[in-house]
Design a protein around this motif. Sequence first.
Motif, short mmCIF file in Angstrom:
data_model
loop_
_atom_site.label_atom_id
_atom_site.label_comp_id
_atom_site.label_asym_id
_atom_site.label_seq_id
_atom_site.Cartn_x
_atom_site.Cartn_y
_atom_site.Cartn_z
N GLY A 1 19.46 -8.94 21.71
CA GLY A 1 19.03 -7.64 21.24
C GLY A 1 19.36 -6.47 22.14
N ILE A 2 20.12 -6.70 23.20
CA ILE A 2 20.56 -5.57 24.02
C ILE A 2 21.48 -4.67 23.20
N ALA A 3 22.28 -5.31 22.35
CA ALA A 3 23.09 -4.60 21.36
C ALA A 3 22.69 -5.12 19.98
N ASP A 4 22.81 -4.27 18.97
CA ASP A 4 22.54 -4.70 17.60
C ASP A 4 23.78 -5.33 16.97
N ILE A 5 24.94 -4.84 17.39
CA ILE A 5 26.23 -5.37 16.93
C ILE A 5 27.12 -5.48 18.16
N ALA A 6 27.89 -6.54 18.23
CA ALA A 6 28.83 -6.67 19.35
C ALA A 6 30.11 -7.33 18.86
N TRP A 7 31.18 -6.94 19.51
CA TRP A 7 32.50 -7.54 19.28
C TRP A 7 32.70 -8.56 20.38
N VAL A 8 32.79 -9.83 20.01
CA VAL A 8 32.68 -10.94 20.96
C VAL A 8 33.92 -11.82 20.90
N ASN A 9 34.43 -12.18 22.07
CA ASN A 9 35.48 -13.19 22.17
C ASN A 9 34.81 -14.53 22.48
N PRO A 10 34.65 -15.41 21.49
CA PRO A 10 33.99 -16.69 21.76
C PRO A 10 34.74 -17.52 22.80
N GLY A 11 36.05 -17.29 22.91
CA GLY A 11 36.86 -18.03 23.87
C GLY A 11 36.59 -17.69 25.31
N TYR A 12 35.81 -16.61 25.56
CA TYR A 12 35.44 -16.29 26.93
C TYR A 12 34.34 -17.22 27.46
N SER A 13 33.72 -17.99 26.56
CA SER A 13 32.61 -18.88 26.94
C SER A 13 33.07 -20.32 26.77
N ALA A 14 33.60 -20.89 27.82
CA ALA A 14 34.21 -22.22 27.74
C ALA A 14 33.23 -23.27 27.22
N GLY A 15 33.62 -23.93 26.13
CA GLY A 15 32.86 -25.05 25.59
C GLY A 15 31.62 -24.68 24.82
N ARG A 16 31.27 -23.43 24.75
CA ARG A 16 30.00 -23.02 24.13
C ARG A 16 30.08 -23.00 22.61
N PHE A 17 31.26 -22.68 22.06
CA PHE A 17 31.43 -22.57 20.61
C PHE A 17 32.60 -23.46 20.18
N PRO A 18 32.40 -24.77 20.21
CA PRO A 18 33.53 -25.68 20.00
C PRO A 18 34.20 -25.57 18.65
N ILE A 19 33.46 -25.23 17.60
CA ILE A 19 34.10 -25.12 16.29
C ILE A 19 35.09 -23.96 16.28
N SER A 20 34.65 -22.80 16.76
CA SER A 20 35.54 -21.63 16.75
C SER A 20 36.74 -21.81 17.66
N ASP A 21 36.64 -22.73 18.63
CA ASP A 21 37.75 -22.96 19.56
C ASP A 21 39.03 -23.40 18.85
N LEU A 22 38.89 -23.95 17.64
CA LEU A 22 40.09 -24.36 16.91
C LEU A 22 41.03 -23.17 16.70
N LEU A 23 40.47 -22.01 16.42
CA LEU A 23 41.29 -20.82 16.21
C LEU A 23 41.98 -20.37 17.48
#
Length: 339
Positions: free
Chosen positions: A82-104
Amino acid sequence: MTHRKLLIGMLCVGLWSAPAIAEAQTLRFAHWLPEQHALPSTGFKEWTESITEASGGAIDFQMFPAQQLGSAEDHFDMVANGIADIAWVNPGYSAGRFPISDLLQLPFVVSDTLNGAAAATKWYQQHADQEMDGVVMCLIHGHYPGTLHAKEEIRHPDQISGMTIRPANSSIANFVSELGGASVQVAAPETREALSRGVADAITFPSGSTILFGIDEITTYHIEFPMYSSWQALLINQNAYQQMSAEQQDVIDDHCTGEWATRITRGWEEMEREGHEQFRDSPDHTMIELSDEEMTAWRDAAEPLREAWAERVRSAGHDPDSLRQDLEERLSEVDALAD
């Protein structure tokens, strides 16, 4: 009984209530790009203005560009907490945290990121709630395929051994390690300094952004072959979304679609494509055209990454074959699947 008395009586016994008036929302939108980048100046601008108009002014935005609320790597936690209400996020910056999205994020998956944005959004909207707590996944999109930009000529993956590369995301970092190189992970705005200080020998980046961040003054060799795309998610804090009226949520939902993923991407796509063409035409830069054998070597070298991804996803309780097949079918329908 007069209408006035009847109305007063109904209010007193609770038989009627006035329609709720939605409280206006000003949403804090955080991203880590400079304001002159094509994405905030075109895609984000069009998206936010359309939401404000569609909501009749009931939804407005306060923009926080260039890491003003926190570093690029922290943007997921910023929106989830909740520090931001909307954020533009690179899931790939978080190694191993979002394994499904890593396929992209893997090399040689998406060949056309503009046409592939809608397909990827519809695919990941089915799965994001399995790995992204505290947020509503609005859409996901990638940049024009990036490549390797270096201080010296690199043609074959064997040359990466012993080099230090600034990777675009955790999947590319794994690729560098697989090839015997070392990774230095810094956010895009800090990349030029890392290269100028000799901390990195090369980067994986889209070409237009290489110019925007001044990296083209250091890296003058560019592989022509598109290798990867980093995919970014537009995320909304779950509590912020739930506190909206039904009408406001409908406006947001109408702007969290595959069609909007494409619209947001278009200006960025053009910027990166123009940068690629600028390198091709510049006498100060060398575009390296790979032979068929060299391209095959790069593709073969990336195969262990696919196997490692499948194992990570399987360990997280998901079916990698089903996930990959679904994405590939969606990308194939729009001619966006890498050969």
